[in-house]
Design a protein around this motif. Structure first.
Motif, mmCIF file in Angstrom:
data_model
loop_
_atom_site.group_PDB
_atom_site.id
_atom_site.type_symbol
_atom_site.label_atom_id
_atom_site.label_comp_id
_atom_site.label_asym_id
_atom_site.label_seq_id
_atom_site.Cartn_x
_atom_site.Cartn_y
_atom_site.Cartn_z
ATOM 1 N N GLY A 1 -37.552 -19.378 9.422
ATOM 2 C CA GLY A 1 -38.571 -18.860 10.325
ATOM 3 C C GLY A 1 -37.983 -18.396 11.649
ATOM 4 N N PHE A 2 -36.995 -19.118 12.139
ATOM 5 C CA PHE A 2 -36.348 -18.693 13.381
ATOM 6 C C PHE A 2 -35.627 -17.358 13.201
ATOM 7 C CE2 PHE A 2 -36.637 -23.198 14.774
ATOM 8 C CZ PHE A 2 -37.295 -22.949 15.958
ATOM 9 N N GLY A 3 -35.027 -17.159 12.023
ATOM 10 C CA GLY A 3 -34.390 -15.873 11.766
ATOM 11 C C GLY A 3 -35.396 -14.738 11.780
ATOM 12 N N MET A 4 -36.554 -14.961 11.149
ATOM 13 C CA MET A 4 -37.608 -13.945 11.182
ATOM 14 C C MET A 4 -38.095 -13.706 12.605
ATOM 15 S SD MET A 4 -39.847 -15.196 7.888
ATOM 16 C CE MET A 4 -39.089 -15.435 6.275
ATOM 17 N N GLU A 5 -38.256 -14.806 13.350
ATOM 18 C CA GLU A 5 -38.724 -14.671 14.728
ATOM 19 C C GLU A 5 -37.739 -13.850 15.559
ATOM 20 O OE1 GLU A 5 -39.574 -17.458 18.660
ATOM 21 O OE2 GLU A 5 -39.352 -18.386 16.686
ATOM 22 N N ARG A 6 -36.452 -14.069 15.337
ATOM 23 C CA ARG A 6 -35.426 -13.313 16.073
ATOM 24 C C ARG A 6 -35.544 -11.817 15.781
ATOM 25 N NH1 ARG A 6 -30.166 -11.713 14.679
ATOM 26 N NH2 ARG A 6 -28.732 -11.537 16.459
ATOM 27 N N THR A 7 -35.709 -11.471 14.494
ATOM 28 C CA THR A 7 -35.840 -10.062 14.118
ATOM 29 C C THR A 7 -37.077 -9.434 14.759
ATOM 30 O OG1 THR A 7 -34.737 -10.516 12.004
ATOM 31 C CG2 THR A 7 -36.007 -8.480 12.174
ATOM 32 N N LEU A 8 -38.177 -10.152 14.720
ATOM 33 C CA LEU A 8 -39.413 -9.627 15.300
ATOM 34 C C LEU A 8 -39.303 -9.470 16.816
ATOM 35 C CD1 LEU A 8 -41.996 -11.664 13.195
ATOM 36 C CD2 LEU A 8 -41.522 -9.209 13.025
ATOM 37 N N ARG A 9 -38.695 -10.464 17.469
ATOM 38 C CA ARG A 9 -38.556 -10.372 18.927
ATOM 39 C C ARG A 9 -37.666 -9.196 19.339
ATOM 40 N NH1 ARG A 9 -40.185 -14.415 22.266
ATOM 41 N NH2 ARG A 9 -41.045 -16.302 21.304
ATOM 42 N N LEU A 10 -36.569 -8.973 18.585
ATOM 43 C CA LEU A 10 -35.698 -7.843 18.900
ATOM 44 C C LEU A 10 -36.428 -6.519 18.725
ATOM 45 C CD1 LEU A 10 -32.331 -9.009 17.281
ATOM 46 C CD2 LEU A 10 -32.838 -8.761 19.715
ATOM 47 N N ALA A 11 -37.239 -6.419 17.679
ATOM 48 C CA ALA A 11 -38.024 -5.201 17.469
ATOM 49 C C ALA A 11 -39.025 -4.996 18.604
ATOM 50 C CB ALA A 11 -38.735 -5.265 16.120
ATOM 51 N N ALA A 12 -39.646 -6.087 19.035
ATOM 52 C CA ALA A 12 -40.611 -5.990 20.136
ATOM 53 C C ALA A 12 -39.924 -5.575 21.433
ATOM 54 C CB ALA A 12 -41.325 -7.323 20.306
ATOM 55 N N LEU A 13 -38.763 -6.119 21.700
ATOM 56 C CA LEU A 13 -38.023 -5.759 22.920
ATOM 57 C C LEU A 13 -37.616 -4.292 22.899
ATOM 58 C CD1 LEU A 13 -35.731 -8.911 23.313
ATOM 59 C CD2 LEU A 13 -37.683 -8.277 24.742
ATOM 60 N N ASN A 14 -37.213 -3.804 21.733
ATOM 61 C CA ASN A 14 -36.854 -2.389 21.626
ATOM 62 C C ASN A 14 -38.064 -1.502 21.891
ATOM 63 O OD1 ASN A 14 -34.840 -0.305 20.864
ATOM 64 N ND2 ASN A 14 -36.288 0.060 19.188
ATOM 65 N N ALA A 15 -39.239 -1.916 21.399
ATOM 66 C CA ALA A 15 -40.459 -1.148 21.666
ATOM 67 C C ALA A 15 -40.797 -1.161 23.153
ATOM 68 C CB ALA A 15 -41.617 -1.722 20.841
ATOM 69 N N GLU A 16 -40.623 -2.318 23.800
ATOM 70 C CA GLU A 16 -40.848 -2.383 25.251
ATOM 71 C C GLU A 16 -39.935 -1.413 25.984
ATOM 72 O OE1 GLU A 16 -41.459 -6.211 27.362
ATOM 73 O OE2 GLU A 16 -40.999 -7.124 25.425
ATOM 74 N N ARG A 17 -38.664 -1.395 25.597
ATOM 75 C CA ARG A 17 -37.688 -0.548 26.283
ATOM 76 C C ARG A 17 -38.055 0.937 26.122
ATOM 77 N NH1 ARG A 17 -33.766 -2.569 24.025
ATOM 78 N NH2 ARG A 17 -33.103 -4.087 25.584
ATOM 79 N N GLU A 18 -38.422 1.330 24.911
ATOM 80 C CA GLU A 18 -38.781 2.729 24.676
ATOM 81 C C GLU A 18 -40.007 3.122 25.496
ATOM 82 O OE1 GLU A 18 -37.135 4.997 23.041
ATOM 83 O OE2 GLU A 18 -35.551 3.544 22.595
ATOM 84 N N GLU A 19 -40.963 2.213 25.587
ATOM 85 C CA GLU A 19 -42.162 2.514 26.373
ATOM 86 C C GLU A 19 -41.835 2.667 27.850
ATOM 87 O OE1 GLU A 19 -46.203 3.213 27.255
ATOM 88 O OE2 GLU A 19 -44.974 3.399 25.450
#
Length: 571
Positions: free
Chosen positions: A515-533
């Motif tokens: 679950g932590f591995g999945m959480e890491r992947t999701l958080r990185l994707a969310a951070l990338n979306a924040e940066r693009e915005e």
């Protein structure tokens, strides 16, 4: 008028010299930066030091016309103190104390053995070279270069114990080798040598250097603590002062006639032991980034400068050959013969040293495994020579006190350069496959120690949070606020609970890790979306650069923590 014209000419000459220095420095920095790009373009993997040496040699070809003469005193002042200081700061205190025996045996005992073996061998090989001058060459060839070994091994895993021994050896044998060189030069120039006096001088020089470094680092820590308590933390100023500390320690040591190199090493280890940056986040982060960049640039420039000297050394090889009356084949064979002697003597010394340590441990009743031949071979081949050796050999005097040329100096320079290149090439070919065949424990002791430490810190955090929750509950007048505070505290504690019981192999623990591995992947994707915005908002003029940088700094810190695995499923 003549004075004015002379002043103008002098000023113009100074300006031209300054421009030359600036342009040369920029070219060296560009070469260091380009080396990483070239490594990525090559169809095969080459260690960065070899690429940088090749680039430096290419720049020194007459067609380019760029040659930087390596001044030994300037080299030792500018490059060695900060690099050794940083290595000493990072050296684990516990491992250094536990491995002090092997480190001392290599950094002091092996240096003396190398000086003696090389001295007698060179005197036998080249009878024109006096024995004292041969000892000076042995001192030149004794320091090892741990930086080059790290660059050569790359991603290969070095056993932690061996890594700490090599790091400790490289920290200490620079000083012992250079002190031995001082005695060798003195014996060559004066024709006299007293072992008791040399031993006493060595102890005084080494102990004095350690004392100077400790005193300056302790004084720096006290002054910095006082300023922090008085004016608060000022990261930029404190990091700049910290950068100057190794230079100050080196200069103070040399001024007092003791080892400036050991003074820089002692300063780094002292600051590591007194935790001078405890509690100051911004200063620690700036300090970490500054030293990482400085080490990359300085190490790169060192290898480029080393390559710069090679064409000149080869060009003057004819003079060296004529000075001892040998042909080209014999001259070319000398570096191979000396490298073979260094490898054989190092292998035998390491074998004897490890056997003695194992025997002593078994007498104490400890269960110690048999020493692997691959470990001995790896330790032997990791004795790579680097820029310290070249700077030391170039520091040999040109003439004796009566004006006659220093015996064998040209040959020594040629031999030292050849040994450096051959040792780098040998380690490049042999070390990576050797390290891949070394069997490491199934569970890395460093990983186990890290998990245990994280579990202990998580328990401390949960206890502190629980105490704060109970304290706030007792003092709160509003029941709703107390309930909200307890809810937030429970949420924070929940982030720490997965670190508890790090060695558990239960199914729910393994599921939690996935679950932590999945959480890491999701958080990185969310951070990338924040940066693009954020980039989109700045492009459209809805936010300015200052706002974007402030938010981006928070995003970058979070992403760095996630990508390092420190707060992810890599446990």
């Amino acid at each position: 008028m003549r004075c004015a014209a002379r002043a103008v000419t002098t000023t113009q000459g100074f300006v031209r010299l300054s421009m030359t220095i600036v342009i040369t420095t920029l070219i060296l920095l560009l070469t260091v930066a380009t080396s990483g790009v070239l490594i990525g373009l090559l169809p095969f993997r080459l260690p960065r030091p070899l690429v940088q040496i090749a680039l430096g040699a290419a720049l020194a070809v007459p067609h380019f016309g760029l040659h930087v003469r390596l001044d030994p005193e300037l080299f030792f002042l500018l490059f060695i103190p900060p690099l050794l200081f940083a290595d000493a700061w990072r050296m684990p205190r516990r491992e250094f104390r536990r491995l002090l025996g092997p480190i001392t045996a290599l950094a002091l005992g092996l240096v003396m053995v190398t000086v003696l073996c090389v001295g007698f061998f060179v005197h036998w090989l080249i009878p024109q070279v006096p024995l004292a001058a041969g000892f000076a060459l042995g001192a030149v060839l004794s320091p090892t270069d741990a930086v080059a070994v790290s660059a050569i091994t790359g991603n290969a895993h070095i056993p932690p114990r061996l890594l700490h021994i090599l790091q400790g050896e490289a920290l200490m044998n620079d000083a012992s080798g250079l002190v031995a060189l001082r005695f060798g030069i003195a014996a060559t120039l004066t024709g006299a040598f007293s072992l008791p006096k040399a031993a006493l001088s060595f102890v005084i020089i080494a102990a004095g250097g350690l004392a100077v470094g400790w005193a300056l680092a302790w004084l720096f820590a006290q002054i910095r603590h006082f300023l922090t308590q008085w004016r608060g933390d000022d990261p930029s100023s404190h990091v700049a002062l910290l950068l100057l500390l190794p230079f100050g320690a080196y200069l103070m040591g040399e001024h007092l006639g003791v080892s400036g190199i050991l003074s820089s090493v002692a300063a780094g280890m002292t600051l590591n032991s007194i935790d001078t940056l405890k509690g100051e986040l911004t200063t620690r982060m700036q300090n970490r980034g500054m030293w990482a960049m400085l080490e990359f640039v300085f190490n790169g420039v060192i290898f480029v400068l080393l390559g710069q000297q090679i064409p000149v050394i080869v060009a003057h090889a004819g003079e060296a050959k004529a000075s001892i009356g040998v042909d080209w084949w014999h001259l070319a064979a000398y570096p191979f013969a000396l490298l073979a002697l260094l490898m054989v003597s190092r292998y035998l010394w390491v074998w004897i040293m490890l056997k003695l340590f194992v025997m002593r441990a078994r007498r104490r009743g400890e269960n110690v495994a048999r020493v692997s031949t691959r470990i001995i071979a790896t330790t032997t081949l990791a004795g790579v020579r680097g820029a310290i050796t070249l700077a030391a050999v170039l520091s040999l005097p040109l003439t004796e006190s009566d004006g006659t040329p220093f015996p064998g100096r040209g040959v020594f320079v040629f031999i030292a350069a050849g040994v450096i290149l051959l040792s780098l090439a040998l380690a490049t070919v042999t070390l990576p496959p050797l390290l891949r065949r070394i069997q490491l424990p199934a569970d890395d002791p460093r990983a186990t120690e890290e998990r245990d430490a994280r579990a202990a810190s998580a328990r401390a955090a949960i206890q502190a949070l629980d105490y704060m929750r109970e304290e706030h509950k007792a003092q709160a007048e509003d029941a709703d606020e107390a309930s909200l505070y307890a809810e937030v505290a429970a949420r924070v504690m929940a982030a720490y609970r997965p670190w508890l019981d790090p060695d558990s192999d239960a199914e729910d623990k393994r599921r939690a890790r996935r679950g932590f591995g999945m959480e890491r992947t999701l958080r990185l994707a969310a951070l990338n979306a924040e940066r693009e915005e954020l980039y989109r908002l700045r492009r459209e003029g809805e936010i300015n650069d200052v706002t974007m940088r402030r938010i981006m700094a928070d995003i970058d810190l979070t992403e760095a923590s996630l990508r390092s695995g420190r707060r992810s499923g890599k446990r």
